[in-house]
Design a protein around this motif. Sequence first.
Motif, PDB file in Angstrom:
ATOM      1  N   PHE A 288      43.341  42.614  36.694  1.00 10.12           N
ATOM      2  CA  PHE A 288      41.987  42.129  36.955  1.00 10.12           C
ATOM      3  C   PHE A 288      41.915  41.232  38.181  1.00 10.12           C
ATOM      4  O   PHE A 288      42.930  40.789  38.733  1.00 10.12           O
ATOM      5  N   GLN A 289      40.668  40.939  38.545  1.00  9.77           N
ATOM      6  CA  GLN A 289      40.392  40.173  39.746  1.00  9.77           C
ATOM      7  C   GLN A 289      41.081  38.806  39.718  1.00  9.77           C
ATOM      8  O   GLN A 289      41.745  38.408  40.643  1.00  9.77           O
ATOM      9  N   ARG A 290      40.845  38.086  38.593  1.00 13.59           N
ATOM     10  CA  ARG A 290      41.502  36.792  38.445  1.00 13.59           C
ATOM     11  C   ARG A 290      42.699  36.978  37.537  1.00 13.59           C
ATOM     12  O   ARG A 290      42.623  37.709  36.554  1.00 13.59           O
ATOM     13  N   PRO A 291      43.811  36.322  37.858  1.00 17.85           N
ATOM     14  CA  PRO A 291      44.964  36.402  36.958  1.00 17.85           C
ATOM     15  C   PRO A 291      44.544  35.928  35.563  1.00 17.85           C
ATOM     16  O   PRO A 291      43.887  34.898  35.432  1.00 17.85           O
ATOM     17  N   ASN A 292      44.863  36.689  34.540  1.00 18.11           N
ATOM     18  CA  ASN A 292      44.458  36.286  33.190  1.00 18.11           C
ATOM     19  C   ASN A 292      45.609  36.343  32.199  1.00 18.11           C
ATOM     20  O   ASN A 292      45.554  37.048  31.201  1.00 18.11           O
ATOM     21  N   PRO A 293      46.677  35.581  32.478  1.00 18.30           N
ATOM     22  CA  PRO A 293      47.765  35.554  31.486  1.00 18.30           C
ATOM     23  C   PRO A 293      47.271  34.935  30.183  1.00 18.30           C
ATOM     24  O   PRO A 293      46.361  34.116  30.193  1.00 18.30           O
ATOM     25  N   PHE A 294      47.875  35.368  29.061  1.00 21.32           N
ATOM     26  CA  PHE A 294      47.550  34.742  27.774  1.00 21.32           C
ATOM     27  C   PHE A 294      48.147  33.350  27.729  1.00 21.32           C
ATOM     28  O   PHE A 294      49.141  33.085  28.393  1.00 21.32           O
ATOM     29  N   PRO A 295      47.565  32.463  26.942  1.00 21.64           N
ATOM     30  CA  PRO A 295      48.143  31.118  26.825  1.00 21.64           C
ATOM     31  C   PRO A 295      49.406  31.146  25.964  1.00 21.64           C
ATOM     32  O   PRO A 295      49.472  30.527  24.917  1.00 21.64           O
ATOM     33  N   LYS A 296      50.363  31.916  26.419  1.00 18.51           N
ATOM     34  CA  LYS A 296      51.642  32.034  25.713  1.00 18.51           C
ATOM     35  C   LYS A 296      52.748  31.861  26.751  1.00 18.51           C
ATOM     36  O   LYS A 296      52.465  31.660  27.932  1.00 18.51           O
TER      37      LYS A 296
ATOM     38  N   SER B  79      41.974  38.788  45.347  1.00 15.48           N
ATOM     39  CA  SER B  79      40.810  38.081  45.883  1.00 15.48           C
ATOM     40  C   SER B  79      40.822  36.603  45.537  1.00 15.48           C
ATOM     41  O   SER B  79      40.201  35.799  46.211  1.00 15.48           O
ATOM     42  N   ALA B  80      41.548  36.218  44.467  1.00 18.28           N
ATOM     43  CA  ALA B  80      41.554  34.808  44.097  1.00 18.28           C
ATOM     44  C   ALA B  80      42.805  34.106  44.627  1.00 18.28           C
ATOM     45  O   ALA B  80      43.099  32.991  44.228  1.00 18.28           O
ATOM     46  N   LEU B  81      43.560  34.769  45.505  1.00 18.49           N
ATOM     47  CA  LEU B  81      44.865  34.221  45.906  1.00 18.49           C
ATOM     48  C   LEU B  81      44.887  33.809  47.378  1.00 18.49           C
ATOM     49  O   LEU B  81      44.089  34.282  48.186  1.00 18.49           O
ATOM     50  N   ASP B  82      45.858  32.953  47.697  1.00 21.79           N
ATOM     51  CA  ASP B  82      46.004  32.528  49.090  1.00 21.79           C
ATOM     52  C   ASP B  82      46.726  33.626  49.886  1.00 21.79           C
ATOM     53  O   ASP B  82      47.276  34.566  49.305  1.00 21.79           O
TER      54      ASP B  82
ATOM     55  N   TYR C  83      54.313  54.894  40.381  1.00 24.23           N
ATOM     56  CA  TYR C  83      53.016  54.898  39.697  1.00 24.23           C
ATOM     57  C   TYR C  83      51.912  55.368  40.626  1.00 24.23           C
ATOM     58  O   TYR C  83      52.020  55.271  41.840  1.00 24.23           O
ATOM     59  N   THR C  84      50.837  55.828  40.007  1.00 21.66           N
ATOM     60  CA  THR C  84      49.618  56.084  40.748  1.00 21.66           C
ATOM     61  C   THR C  84      48.803  54.799  40.717  1.00 21.66           C
ATOM     62  O   THR C  84      48.580  54.241  39.636  1.00 21.66           O
ATOM     63  N   VAL C  85      48.398  54.318  41.895  1.00 19.49           N
ATOM     64  CA  VAL C  85      47.682  53.039  41.939  1.00 19.49           C
ATOM     65  C   VAL C  85      46.277  53.263  42.478  1.00 19.49           C
ATOM     66  O   VAL C  85      46.098  53.928  43.502  1.00 19.49           O
ATOM     67  N   ILE C  86      45.295  52.756  41.772  1.00 17.47           N
ATOM     68  CA  ILE C  86      43.915  52.804  42.269  1.00 17.47           C
ATOM     69  C   ILE C  86      43.452  51.360  42.395  1.00 17.47           C
ATOM     70  O   ILE C  86      43.465  50.605  41.418  1.00 17.47           O
ATOM     71  N   ILE C  87      43.079  50.962  43.595  1.00 12.52           N
ATOM     72  CA  ILE C  87      42.794  49.548  43.821  1.00 12.52           C
ATOM     73  C   ILE C  87      41.419  49.353  44.446  1.00 12.52           C
ATOM     74  O   ILE C  87      41.057  50.038  45.410  1.00 12.52           O
ATOM     75  N   VAL C  88      40.646  48.456  43.844  1.00 14.22           N
ATOM     76  CA  VAL C  88      39.369  48.065  44.431  1.00 14.22           C
ATOM     77  C   VAL C  88      39.639  46.894  45.357  1.00 14.22           C
ATOM     78  O   VAL C  88      40.360  45.960  44.998  1.00 14.22           O
ATOM     79  N   THR C  89      39.128  46.944  46.556  1.00 13.29           N
ATOM     80  CA  THR C  89      39.294  45.809  47.464  1.00 13.29           C
ATOM     81  C   THR C  89      38.037  45.635  48.295  1.00 13.29           C
ATOM     82  O   THR C  89      37.345  46.601  48.612  1.00 13.29           O
ATOM     83  N   HIS C  90      37.737  44.383  48.614  1.00 11.45           N
ATOM     84  CA  HIS C  90      36.601  44.169  49.500  1.00 11.45           C
ATOM     85  C   HIS C  90      37.092  43.927  50.929  1.00 11.45           C
ATOM     86  O   HIS C  90      36.309  43.703  51.833  1.00 11.45           O
ATOM     87  N   SER C  91      38.412  43.979  51.101  1.00  8.60           N
ATOM     88  CA  SER C  91      38.958  43.740  52.431  1.00  8.60           C
ATOM     89  C   SER C  91      39.404  45.061  53.038  1.00  8.60           C
ATOM     90  O   SER C  91      40.298  45.734  52.532  1.00  8.60           O
ATOM     91  N   MET C  92      38.753  45.451  54.135  1.00  8.65           N
ATOM     92  CA  MET C  92      39.112  46.717  54.773  1.00  8.65           C
ATOM     93  C   MET C  92      40.514  46.675  55.332  1.00  8.65           C
ATOM     94  O   MET C  92      41.234  47.656  55.299  1.00  8.65           O
ATOM     95  N   GLN C  93      40.903  45.476  55.827  1.00  9.34           N
ATOM     96  CA  GLN C  93      42.259  45.353  56.362  1.00  9.34           C
ATOM     97  C   GLN C  93      43.279  45.636  55.272  1.00  9.34           C
ATOM     98  O   GLN C  93      44.283  46.309  55.497  1.00  9.34           O
TER      99      GLN C  93
END
Lengths: 258, 309, 293, 272
Positions: free
Chosen positions: A98-106, A183-186, A204-214
């Motif tokens: 996902f867009q923001r890292p979402n690790p479980f609180p574990k 998108s949420a990373l430096d 793997y087959t990777v499908i990635i949404v990005t807002h950065s053309m670069q």
Amino acid sequence: MVEAKTQLDVKMKVVDLDVFYGSFQAMKNANLDVPDRRVMALIGPSGCGKSTFLRALNRMHDLTAGARVEGNVTLDGVDIYAADIDPVTVRHRIGMVFQRPNPFPKSIFENVVYGPKIHGERNRKRLLERAEKSLRAAALWDEVKDRLNRSALDLSGGQQQRLCIARVLAVEPEVILMDEPASALDPIATSKIEDLISELKKQYTVIIVTHSMQQAARISDFTSFFLLGELVEVGTTSEIFTRPKDKRTEDYITGRYG
Amino acid sequence: MADAAMVNAPDVKQDLSRSRARGRRLVDAVATLLLWSAASIVVGLLLLFVAYLFYKGASVVDWHFLTGNPTAAQAGGGIGPFIYNSFYILLLTLAFTIPIAVSAGMYLQEYASRGRFRQIVQFSAESLATVPSIVMGLFGLLVFVEAFHWHFTALGGALTLTLLNLPAMMRVTQESLAGVPATYREASMALGGTKWQTIVRAILPSAIGPLTTGVVLIAGRIFGETAALIFTAGASVSYGRSAYDPSVWHTAETLSVALYQTHREALVPDADRIGNGAALVLLVMVLLFNIVARVAGRRLSRRLTGKST
Amino acid sequence: MVGFRASRAHRDERIALAILMACSAIFVVAIALILGFLAINGTKLFFQDHVSPLAFLFGTTWDGFGGHYGALPFIVGSLVATGFAILVGGPLGVAIGVFFSELAPARIAAVFKPAIEVLVGIPSIVYGWLGLTLLVPALGAITHTNGDGLLAAGIVLSIMILPTVISLSEDALRVVPNALREGSASLGATRWETISRVLVPAASSGIAVAVILGIARAIGETLAIQLVLGNAPVLPKSLLSPASALTSEIIIDMGDAPDGSPFRHALFSMAFLLLLIAMALIILIRLALRKRT
Amino acid sequence: MLTTARFAAVLVAAALSAPAAAFADTNISAAGSTALQPLVTAAAGEYQAKHPDTKISVTGGGSRTGLGLVASKAVDLGDSDILAQNQPNLIDHRVAVIGFAIVTNPDVGVKNLSKKQIQDIFSGSAKNWKDVGGKDEQITVINRPASSGTRAVFMKTLMGGANLDQATLTEDATGTVVQKVKQTAGSVSYAAFSGTRNQSGITEVSIDGAAPTDANIQSGKYPYWSYEHVYTNGQPSKQASDFIGFLKNNKGLLQKTGYIPVGDMKVTENDR
């Protein structure tokens, strides 16, 4: 209509896909072939429907009340929306970051083996092996191997995102969907994720949404351009960025939309 | 609200006149003072209650009082069996309440959409929550004591208290689950978890902190409940050896019921002394439950998330 | 390679859902049974003993063994004590809710709020004990009466409903959008004007719910007021004369009312009446909340 | 989830087996009169000390509750201040005599009242202590509720058909009555000896010159007393009958707790 090179196997095939949120149609008649073991980038301005499209590929829309998907999405020729298909096994084979890292609180370890555990793996030794393998594949092993029992929430944002990727890899999916994973990373964390994606396509087959053309230009083999809920154009990344066929694609590439 | 703001608008010009502005500022200052005093009065009341109960009870409460058996007609009795019964009924009640209410809370929060069944359950829970405890006690009397022929039992009392506390426990569950970020749900589902696996392995552990706090606060309420128990668990203990009876069928006068009953019957000449002591013990228990709720909730969250904040 | 067939996990999922639904159904069954049992036992007085509902609701003589089942003194007692509690505890509670939501500095709130949570947790029997040993003698000394009666009960109830009213009205005020606060302030309103003319009206339905739940708590309270009411089964002459309420009379008489007697049936009618009042309050809350949307 | 299922099972099993199980581990159960409860409770304690294998549970609930429970065989012994009506199965065991006293706050200063004066006070026609030979002080009457056995005996033995003024303070148990009388200047009420004997701060008033003592009750001079009954449903079990005997004949315990042994009575109820 799709220009994927013929010598490549088609991993996923999308035919006449429509997505509705209530009465609002968010995706109109999209068609796409996704080649096996390549990186496919989905680009387009905000609100163009690229995330909506992505979430249709592993039936995440099932979780949203009022969302409806029509058309065909196949994985290795099997329609994942067919009535006798269990969406849970679909997501087992098609992972998502996902867009923001979402690790479980574990702990870090518990995060990575979450998938294997729910799919029935109990053996501690095999779980450890799986965790190491996934963390290595996600280029995180060296950074966390001494503190696997520490909370995942203590990691930096970039590490958390790689942990989330490791968590997906541990399930051993065939396709990995990524929704603007950087998108949420430096910038430094971003480049690590990009390197990782280039590594992942070997398996793997990777499908990635990005807002950065670069970013799309750097990491993807194929690119599809979305606008206003429509899939406008698909091609190899170099074609799309150098000689787009559609006027709208060209306008976007040259910076005419925000 | 737009209306209210509009009504204020024409005032602006007139308020440029100084005296009016000063008047308004005075009103504001007085109102502020009043609100501060209102809050301080209530906190002051609490301090007064605590001080008073300690003043009256502190000399009564000692080891003998806490562990001794009550006496039938002489002075000098203790409250040991009452404390035992309070905890007995508390644990029994929680054993019924938690599984049922947490399950129902999970169902409403995670599964039920806007279906009819959900609405009916929600409405039933709200209705159940407003049933006065004396009315619940009479229901327990009709069902457990009379229809089932159980007579006055710890079990009947605990089941009555279960009915009384199910709605609050369900609410706590719902709120705790609602506080878990949606991203955990998505992440687990995207890893191929079923809904049930997602709830049990990802969401429930993340909600354990607030859930624990809620459980302990409800436990405090159960501990102090009186009206619902008088006609269900009974208002007497067996004396002697069997005062600490492990059976769920035993007549179980709890500490709060004993405070009421000792004063009421005053069979013992030192009923006042026992009342003051029992009231203090109840107050201290409530303070303890509150502190435990805070500390345990925070600790558990921290331990399970491992986050060192 | 994983296939698409439904897994074992899927079967567990169905079992789990069935259990969760069964647990939810317990709520429905429970309230239905409570309503049913109390409706049956609460109307025996009318159907089995042929006492007219009017004689029950408006009769002023209560003599369980003498054939008089007039519950008006208790209805009046309950309503007056509850009304007093709402008139005193309602505004005070809302004011403190406003204080926490709009005024209290974080450090003060950090001390005051836990104090109020402790106030919720104090058992009603302890409130009764405080009323009996602290309030009644004090009232007696001030007013040169016994101190027992509706005034004492009203004061005890006012304190007991405070936490409910405070926390719910604070919640209601907190959800008022900040834009309204800023909008009002930018028009030159003082803080008090913003609170009284903008925020409280905006939160009115939530505050109404807070007050209604306060009523629900007050009308059902039993032991705390039984200990301070004086328990005379007659229409109260004043706030300072001994009186009784629905709840307190039930607890006093229940143990001695013979099984199957009209006396006992009349007590159940009073319990049923309490239940109906509680249900009516729930419906009121629904209406108040519907207004908001 | 398993736990939920298990609880459900326990619940169902409990509901089905309870009638048999409820008192399987209790040899003798008693319930009823709160006036008799201290005696039964104290006796149960002593009895259990002598017979460690016997388990006795004692519950209050009120005389009429006790009668109801013993009639439905929910308990073995039904304790009562009043006579059972129209229940041929129930067997009456008179276990003790209980005396009651008219009590006042010590500030009243009245030591003796006639029956007539008592009737005037409690029917509301005398409002001031000077109306009944005391000083000028308002009378505060404290009653027991209509359901009380103590009040029933009071009405029967002292009120002589006069109506009670109900608009008075009403306390629902002996203990609260005594406490209220202590607290309230000018107050008067009535309570069992078992609740008044060990108390200071109250005055026990003589009735028509007879002080509320055991001797006056035994000889018939003092009218305000009644029998305490233990009812069994049919003939009691051997154990229950043994315990009733212990209760009735334990003079030391009876006197300590404020009751009079039935055997010491020189008069019967009919002589009043």
